[in-house]
Design a protein around this motif. Structure first.
Motif: not given
Length: 178
Positions: A88, A92, A104, A107, A109, A111, A128, A131-132
């Motif tokens: 990732y 990115s 950003r 990802y 969440g 970042v 990141q 996370d979300e």
């Protein structure tokens, strides 16, 4: 060439879209699906045309990062299509070439966008932090009161900020991503 259909189909033959496509093609790998009878060699990706239909139900150029989301989606999807094996962080960095904030959006969440050290920006990418699912009780509501295009583009606004904000200049010098 790359096409993007919103309300009408328009050719995107240069600039930011092509930069992202070129970088993904460099990293493409063979794709083979025997069930579907698909076999595409790494070198064939350079010759193939890509048709992209993108429909956005969110106001464009209203200051809500729709272009960042679009470029992140473009890079991620092309990477999957062309069997790219990058993490990732690398994706990115590619998405950033389309829209800075897109790095950003790769990802979920919380970042952080790291400036990097290379003059060409090739090592500028997102990291990141969590996370979300980190803040289960966090809710964000966006009420779109106008879909009118903003008067100052993000590019112009950021350029003006870089030129006039001592706080942003300090932030760039300190590089909080070390």
């Amino acid at each position: 060439s790359v096409w993007c259909g919103i309300e009408q189909e328009i050719a995107l033959s240069g600039g930011r879209f092509q930069n992202c496509l070129r970088e993904i093609r460099k990293r493409a790998r063979d794709v083979e699906d025997e069930k579907k009878g698909i076999k595409i060699k790494k070198e064939d990706w350079e010759k193939l045309h890509v048709h992209i239909a993108s429909y956005n139900n969110f106001p464009t150029a209203a200051g809500l990062a729709s272009s960042a989301d679009g470029f992140a989606c473009l890079v991620f999807t092309l990477g999957k299509l062309m069997n790219v094996n990058e993490d990732y962080g690398e994706l990115s960095s590619i998405a950033r070439q389309g829209s800075g904030s897109a790095c950003r959006s790769i990802y979920g969440g919380f970042v952080k966008w790291c400036m990097g050290k290379n003059d060409d920006g090739s090592d500028s990418m997102a990291v990141q932090l969590v996370d979300e699912s980190h803040w289960d009780d966090l809710v964000i509501i966006i009420a779109v009161v106008s879909s009118k295009q903003k008067e100052t583009s993000s590019t112009s606004g950021m350029r003006d900020t870089v030129e006039t904000s001592p706080l942003l200049q300090y932030r760039a010098q300190v590089n909080l991503c070390r």
